[in-house]
Design an enzyme around this catalytic site. Structure first.
Site, PDB file in Angstrom:
ATOM      1  N   TYR A 103      -2.661  -9.217  14.573  1.00  0.00           N
ATOM      2  CA  TYR A 103      -1.992  -8.119  15.275  1.00  0.00           C
ATOM      3  C   TYR A 103      -1.755  -8.020  16.686  1.00  0.00           C
ATOM      4  CZ  TYR A 103      -3.432  -4.319  11.994  1.00  0.00           C
ATOM      5  OH  TYR A 103      -3.318  -3.121  10.381  1.00  0.00           O
ATOM      6  N   TYR A 142      -3.699  -9.245   5.163  1.00  0.00           N
ATOM      7  CA  TYR A 142      -5.403  -9.891   6.582  1.00  0.00           C
ATOM      8  C   TYR A 142      -6.285  -9.679   6.271  1.00  0.00           C
ATOM      9  CZ  TYR A 142      -5.467  -5.309   9.127  1.00  0.00           C
ATOM     10  OH  TYR A 142      -5.891  -4.110   8.918  1.00  0.00           O
ATOM     11  N   ARG A 152      -6.607  -7.050   3.638  1.00  0.00           N
ATOM     12  CA  ARG A 152      -5.938  -4.849   3.301  1.00  0.00           C
ATOM     13  C   ARG A 152      -4.564  -5.320   2.799  1.00  0.00           C
ATOM     14  NH1 ARG A 152      -6.204  -0.577   5.878  1.00  0.00           N
ATOM     15  NH2 ARG A 152      -5.430  -0.399   4.533  1.00  0.00           N
ATOM     16  N   HIS A 155       0.781  -3.119   5.199  1.00  0.00           N
ATOM     17  CA  HIS A 155       0.949  -2.068   5.590  1.00  0.00           C
ATOM     18  C   HIS A 155       1.406  -1.622   6.955  1.00  0.00           C
ATOM     19  CE1 HIS A 155      -3.394  -2.692   6.730  1.00  0.00           C
ATOM     20  NE2 HIS A 155      -3.316  -1.888   8.438  1.00  0.00           N
ATOM     21  N   HIS A 157       0.876   1.564   9.819  1.00  0.00           N
ATOM     22  CA  HIS A 157      -0.090   2.286  10.297  1.00  0.00           C
ATOM     23  C   HIS A 157       1.308   3.554  11.436  1.00  0.00           C
ATOM     24  CE1 HIS A 157      -3.692   0.830  10.505  1.00  0.00           C
ATOM     25  NE2 HIS A 157      -3.425  -0.072  10.351  1.00  0.00           N
TER      26      HIS A 157
END
Lengths: 232, 176
Positions: A103, A142, A152, A155, A157
């Protein structure tokens, strides 16, 4: 609008020990059902002027010369209420990590590379059919510190405002056939199997663009029914 | 218009946590709703958000909404709306319009809370302790009403802490 109680198991469990951060953050008292006029009739107004040209193509952010690295995809779907009525002209925000699983966030310590041509956020309003659409790259899985070998599933958000305040939703969209579903306590915190499956997007050959990108569809149903025509 | 009685009811999309990485993505709206211009008097609500151990929650996102402020904030991008992240010590602050023609018992704001480890956002509301009893607050069992009351401070601001869990747990709503 009317907001029926959500059946048990559809929402994730607020305290779900396998997802460690829930243990001290999830409320223990049951929610108090309250009758309040404005949250079920009015909403935050988000004018179209808020939207910027780069907001629906995350692969070419404003101010960057190049294109994001990764598997280019389009994500689209309809936002409706429980009666199947379109949620029109309503703000949808999306954010995600890059193709390497990192991120653009000051607290993300994962040692995967940042992509100078990818920020990983966008926003849009739904159209007259409740449809949204944006282009991005497929986010990578990640690691996170929850448990040994915690990764995870990929995905994106989503944050949605709906047509009235009480429809507010923040959720995550997943990709079909991810091998990490069975090991992810965030996904598994939803007890109801069918509710979990509704978080998984569908691959769409119709939305796939020849020699350009792959298509995924993710429809979203917000709470609420019996909307008045004026409310839309 | 009501849907026909035999219409299929669509199954809702469930919630997932906002996670720890929303801040940069939401910054546009934090910037846009800070220091908004208003023609109404204002109240400032400050507080700290705590977890069940009394540890400040330093990565929450809070939204405050006052539907009575639309006219007073008509000139700003998102009237009546504020978005603030909690600070490193769990602190937050909203400066809210409180128009003179709004109902005296109206909440200072409807508040929505998002955080890592919070798998579904929580709705609540903050009321001023020196305002008349709101019909919304009247639905809260008396013993727990204090969790929704902002206390007036010597400097004229109001103090309201949020406790996600345990002793003095804030009352969270499900709207009907």
């Amino acid at each position: 609008m009317k907001f029926d109680s959500v059946p048990s198991g559809v929402y994730p469990e607020l305290v779900y020990p396998e997802y460690k951060s829930t243990v001290k953050r999830g409320p223990l008292q049951p929610l108090l059902r309250v009758d309040a006029a404005l949250p079920v009739t009015e909403n935050i107004a988000t004018p179209p002027a808020l939207l910027l040209p780069g907001d629906i193509d995350l692969t070419r952010p404003e101010g960057c010369d190049g294109e994001a690295i990764g598997e280019r995809i389009v994500v689209t779907g309809r936002v409706t209420d429980e009666d199947g009525k379109p949620v029109r002209n309503s703000l949808v925000e999306v954010w995600q990590c890059n193709a390497a699983g990192r991120y653009r966030h000051k607290k993300d310590q994962h040692n995967a590379p940042l992509d100078p041509n990818f920020n990983g956020w966008g926003k849009m309003l739904t159209d007259d059919e409740g449809r949204y659409r944006f282009v991005t790259v497929k986010p990578g899985p990640y690691p996170w510190g929850n448990h040994h070998k915690a990764f995870r599933p990929a995905h994106i958000h989503f944050s949605l405002f709906g047509n009235v305040y009480a429809q507010r939703l923040v959720t995550q969209m997943y990709f079909p056939n991810d091998p990490l579903f069975d090991y992810d306590p965030i996904f598994q915190s939803v007890p109801d199997e069918a509710a979990r499956q509704r978080l998984i997007s569908r691959f769409s050959i119709e939305e796939t663009m020849h020699e350009h990108l792959l298509g995924y569809e993710f429809d979203i149903v917000l709470r609420g029914r019996d909307a008045t025509p004026m409310g839309l | 218009m009501n849907a026909p009685a035999n219409a299929p009811v669509n199954k809702i999309t469930t919630s997932q946590t906002i996670g720890p990485f929303s801040h940069e993505a939401w910054q546009w709206s934090v910037d846009l709703t800070a220091n908004v211009e208003t023609t109404a008097p204002t109240v400032t609500v400050r507080g700290v958000i705590y977890d069940g151990d009394g540890t400040p929650v330093n990565d929450a996102q809070l939204e405050a909404w006052n539907p009575h402020a639309l006219e007073a904030e008509a000139q700003v991008a998102i009237p009546g709306f504020r978005r603030v992240p909690s600070g490193e010590a769990g602190g937050f602050e909203f400066r809210l319009s409180r128009p003179a023609d709004a109902p005296a018992d109206a909440p200072a704001a409807f508040v929505t809370i998002f955080a890592r480890g919070l798998v579904k956002h929580q709705f609540t509301a903050v009321f001023l302790e020196d305002a008349p009893l709101s019909p919304i607050l009247a639905q809260v069992p008396e013993a727990r009403r204090g969790t929704l009351l902002a206390r007036r401070q010597p400097d004229g601001s109001y103090r309201w802490d949020i406790r996600m869990q345990g002793d003095g747990e804030t009352v969270f709503f499900d709207y009907t």
